[in-house]
Scaffold this active site. Structure first.
Site, PDB file in Angstrom:
ATOM      1  N   ASP A 340      53.058  40.008 -15.387  1.00 30.55           N
ATOM      2  CA  ASP A 340      54.259  39.825 -16.197  1.00 30.55           C
ATOM      3  C   ASP A 340      54.265  38.417 -16.769  1.00 30.55           C
ATOM      4  O   ASP A 340      53.569  37.529 -16.270  1.00 30.55           O
ATOM      5  CB  ASP A 340      55.512  39.983 -15.337  1.00 30.55           C
ATOM      6  N   ASP A 644      58.200  44.242 -11.461  1.00 26.90           N
ATOM      7  CA  ASP A 644      59.461  44.044 -10.740  1.00 26.90           C
ATOM      8  C   ASP A 644      60.411  45.222 -10.875  1.00 26.90           C
ATOM      9  O   ASP A 644      61.375  45.325 -10.129  1.00 26.90           O
ATOM     10  CB  ASP A 644      60.166  42.771 -11.214  1.00 26.90           C
ATOM     11  N   ASP A 648      57.939  50.147 -12.995  1.00 23.73           N
ATOM     12  CA  ASP A 648      56.645  49.538 -12.713  1.00 23.73           C
ATOM     13  C   ASP A 648      56.002  50.130 -11.467  1.00 23.73           C
ATOM     14  O   ASP A 648      54.800  49.955 -11.244  1.00 23.73           O
ATOM     15  CB  ASP A 648      56.800  48.029 -12.493  1.00 23.73           C
TER      16      ASP A 648
END
Length: 925
Positions: A340, A644, A648
């Site tokens: 990310d 998170d 995901d």
């Protein structure tokens, strides 16, 4: 409540049409109202629907967990041997064999239990609360007690506790990245939408697990627990198969090959002894048991568990919480890290880096929310007071602002919109704080930001009582309001082309833009209205804001690149911002950024090619992450994925190493992941990779230490059978060596520090064998050395008339002493150990040797041990012979290293290990 009403409620709560209903329709379907449910009805529904939490993962019971510890092919061989020795009445051998099996099982059972207990503690920490209205009274309850029909109140900072149909909304914005992947907060309303609206477009709904970042709302709980959107995705995980780690695959292959080899050699030896030498079958079987016992590395499962557990502890100290033990080592074989951006590679603290005024461009130093930095132009610091437009723009940013900048425990944080927080920090860097602004320029009226209007306006009076209206918003919207611009000499005609050009230039650098303007006048009427924010404003500045990279992430990405690991950034942000951050981090430099929309148009073959070539993916939804992981794995990569959100979780579970965020991650993401970052920091992943590589190195060093010991014992037994000699070692004595001394000594290698070049190596191939060709040679060589020393000493003593029990005692001690010396050899594979670093560099090696010495003394001299193992007392001269046999192994092993270092083999070995060749004399494990 009637039975009919109960049926209606069940049907309503399980349907997926809440976003299409009005307030009245929702209240009717769930039989509730503004005053909420009664306590009695809430209790009845709680019993009917169960607690509002995700179903905990299915856990194996203690008995099943213990039994599964025995599911190991090497332990199967040992248990079979123990069963047969029991049938033959050799109870001591049976007891020692089973003790070895049970010790391994207990160690694994205890470690797995610790991992599950740690996870339970994490889940308990994440339990949220909710503000609910029941019987007309507002109060706070545990979110697990919410039921369909409850009326809940949401405010800024709350995590939505269940799926809620909003019925009263006041400027509500919800961050739904955890569920939809949308990086920006979503503006909510109480309006119904079409039945076929996508999840992210259902503006009248707030979903469990999402975060309220602004405003307030009241809503009715429509689904709880596993029936929520979050719960549905959690259930999807059941269909995704977790992959085994490279180490487990290697150990499984190694165990099967070793077990087959042991069984084949044992069977051949049994046949040779009975059919050729004419020994009795029962006598030969005991010899074969000794052979199998000497060849099986009984300590391998235990040492592997201990080594991985030590890695878990070291990673925990570095903010990496390991949920699955094998993931420790799997990190060391990772070839691609997909990360990310926000909060992981970046600080998740919006920062003003550029201010554009008429005729001037200013740079702002300092990152994050700490108000420390300076403003410069052309590389020189400037005083904002010398630039009226800049000073007024900073003032506008602080005054036209609803956020709060606070310092708590030495840390600065923003309450409210992060973009507004960045403007407060800019003011703090120049001395114009929010507190000072509120005292000197009190706010009288405001127009809050709304997505349809794209600006915010506030009305103030300065210390002289003069009226001012400040606006901030989208640059094009603010420009439309302006008739002039603020310059060095006062107001100037508005140069629209200049501002548009500067906006394009600033956006190209990945910065988000805000326009600031003002009007020296008050509202036309008593209150500030939209009519007061239409025209006649003066353009002050364009402000460029970005979430800057973490300083430690810069170093961590560089370290990963040096280690041969590709770093790919996957973000829901815009492509320009992603490219700008990627360039600062040296990710995807000179390459395009691919958007999620483009990924959706690719077939699997095209995606595999793009996944390998491109390093920056923007506007990517969590669904795209799953496809990217599968594409990279199809290309032979070992993938670590960070995430998170609930969406995901499938990608985290599919990845070879799933990494969840500990601070902002959802419970479902943590449940699917192998590792949780307690600080959401990419540098922690890089540190964990380093630890994972060190763990794998230490496991190989242990195997390289243990196998020659087992091999030497096996060769002693085989030679005795072939040449019709008395058996130098009994099965019980072999197991004493393997379990009590070898494992005690070998454990010290688990504490070996990481090698200095460990992050300069290429990742090891995921399909490589646990033992390379050179390792096989080393195992054979040291096995022959140990056999030569032990068997030679045994034959010499028998030739001198020494009783066989004494000769066997000397053999056991000779093998153990040789192991002590070889343990020091094993610290470095090629480098010499005859120096201070080699002899004293690992204090655990010294402690292990010190612990092993009294064990051998007890084995030799304690009457109880003599009765169990048939050992006898040794004279001082006999101990000298034992030490000489050990020194023989040490000296020849060091001589072999010296020869190899001076041949081209050393260079080929270094390349095979993925490292640059080490200079002679440099310690290298």
């Amino acid at each position: 409540m009637t039975d009919r009403a109960t049926v209606d409620l069940e049907q309503a709560s399980s349907s997926d049409h809440w976003h299409t209903l009005s307030r009245a329709g929702t209240e009717q379907a769930l039989q509730t109202g503004p005053a909420g449910l009664t306590e009695a009805e809430a209790c009845r529904r709680l019993a009917q629907y169960g607690p509002n939490r995700l179903a905990p993962p299915k856990r194996r019971g203690p008995l099943l967990r213990l039994l599964l510890q025995f599911h190991n092919i090497l332990l199967y061989v040992m248990m079979a041997a123990a069963a047969i020795t029991a049938l033959l009445g050799h109870w001591v051998d049976t007891g020692v064999l089973m003790m070895a099996v049970v010790i391994n099982a207990i160690i694994g059972f205890i470690q797995e239990g610790k991992a599950e207990s740690a996870l339970d503690a994490i889940r308990a920490m994440l339990s949220p609360h909710a503000t609910v209205v029941r019987e007309g009274v507002r109060r706070e309850i545990d979110a697990a007690e919410l039921v369909p029909g409850d009326v809940v109140v949401l405010a800024s900072g709350d995590r939505v506790p269940a799926d809620v149909r909003l019925v009263a909304v006041k400027e509500l914005r919800v961050e739904e990245a955890a569920l939809t992947g949308e990086s920006l907060p979503v503006e909510k309303s109480d309006a119904a939408v079409a039945a076929d609206a996508a999840l992210g477009d259902r503006f009248g709904m707030a979903y469990s697990g999402t975060l309220v970042v602004y405003g307030q709302a009241t809503g009715i709980v429509v689904t709880t627990g596993s029936a929520t959107e979050l719960g549905k995705i959690n259930q999807m995980l059941c269909g995704i198969q977790s992959l085994s780690t490279p180490l487990l695959r290697q150990v499984d292959r190694f165990g099967r090959v070793l077990a087959q080899a042991i069984l084949a050699v044992s069977a051949a030896t049994f046949a040779l002894g009975t059919l050729w030498r004419g020994h009795a079958a029962s006598e030969m079987f005991m010899m074969v048991v000794a052979l199998a016992a000497s060849a099986i590395p009984e300590g391998l499962p235990a040492i592997m568990t201990v080594t991985l557990a030590l890695g878990v502890q070291r990673m925990a100290r570095r903010n990496a919480i390991i949920r699955r033990l094998p993931a420790v080592e799997a990190l060391g074989s990772v070839t691609v890290i997909c990360s990310d951006k926000t909060g992981t590679l970046t600080r998740n603290e919006m920062t003003v880096q550029r201010v554009v005024c008429a005729g001037h461009v200013f740079d702002v130093s300092g990152v994050g929310y700490e108000p420390v930095g300076e403003i410069s132009a052309h590389g020189h610091a400037v005083d904002p007071d010398h630039y009226p437009a800049l000073a007024l723009a900073i003032r506008a940013g602080v005054l036209c602002n609803d956020a709060r900048l606070r310092q708590e425990a030495g840390l600065w944080r923003v309450e409210g919109d992060p973009t507004e927080g960045a403007l407060l920090v800019l003011g703090g860097k120049t001395g114009f704080t929010q507190h000072l602004g509120e005292e000197a320029w009190p706010r009288l009226e405001s127009i809050p930001f709304e997505s349809q209007h794209r600006f915010m306006a506030t009305f103030h009076r300065d210390s002289d009582g003069q009226p001012w209206i400040f606006v901030k918003g989208a640059p094009e919207r603010v420009l439309d309001m302006c008739r002039a611009q603020a310059g060095d000499g006062g107001e100037q005609p508005l140069d629209v082309d200049y501002w548009r050009r500067m906006a394009t230039d600033t956006a190209a650098q990945g910065l988000r833009l805000l326009g600031l303007a003002c009007r020296r006048a008050g509202p036309a009427a008593e209150r500030l209205t939209f009519d007061d924010a239409q025209s006649d404003y003066v353009m002050l500045a364009l402000v460029g804001i970005i979430d800057p990279p973490r300083e430690e992430a810069l170093h961590a990405v560089r370290e990963c690149h040096q280690a041969g690991i590709r770093v790919k950034m996957i973000t829901g942000d815009h492509a320009e911002t992603a490219r700008a951050i990627g360039a600062q981090l040296a990710i995807g430099v000179g390459k395009p950024a691919i958007t999620g929309a483009e990924l959706s148009l690719m077939d699997d073959a095209a995606l595999r090619r793009v996944a390998m070539e491109v390093d920056v993916f923007a506007r990517a939804s969590p669904e795209h992450k799953l496809r990217l992981v599968q594409a990279l794995q199809a290309g032979g990569q070992v993938v670590s994925m960070t995430g998170d959100g609930v969406n995901d979780a499938p990608a985290l579970k599919r990845a070879d190493v799933g990494v969840a965020m500990g601070l902002k991650g959802t419970e479902a993401a943590k449940e699917a992941a192998d590792m949780v970052l307690a600080d959401d920091n990419f540098a922690t992943i890089a540190r964990a990779v380093r630890e994972g590589r060190a763990v794998y190195d230490n496991l190989k060093k242990f195997i390289l230490f243990m196998l020659p010991t087992n091999g030497g014992e096996a060769l002693v037994v085989i030679a005795a059978i072939l040449f019709e000699l008395a058996l130098p070692l009994t099965p019980a004595q072999v197991l004493w060596i393997n379990m009590v001394t070898s494992s005690t000594l070998g454990l010290a290698l688990a504490f070996e520090p990481a090698e200095r070049d460990i992050m300069q190596r290429r990742p090891r191939p995921s399909g490589e064998a646990l033992l390379s060709g050179f390792f096989v040679w080393r195992v054979l060589m040291v096995s022959v050395l140990m056999m030569t020393g032990a068997l030679g000493l045994f034959l010499w003593e028998l030739g001198q008339g020494t009783p066989i029990d004494t000769a066997r005692t000397m053999v056991v001690n000779a093998v153990v002493v040789a192991e002590m010396f070889y343990l020091v050899n094993s610290r470095f594979i090629l480098a010499p150990v005859a120096n201070r670093e080699g002899l004293l560099g690992n204090r655990y090696v010294l402690w292990a040797i010190a612990a092993c010495i009294p064990l051998q003394l007890a084995y030799t001299h304690a009457p109880v041990m003599q009765a169990i193992f048939g050992s006898t007392e040794l004279a001082p001269l006999e101990w000298v012979k034992v030490v000489a046999a050990g020194l023989f192994v040490f000296c020849v092993a060091e001589l072999e290293k010296l020869v190899i270092r001076r041949t081209p083999l050393a260079r080929r070995m270094s390349h095979a290990r993925g490292a640059s060749p080490q200079p002679q004399g440099v310690p290298h494990g």
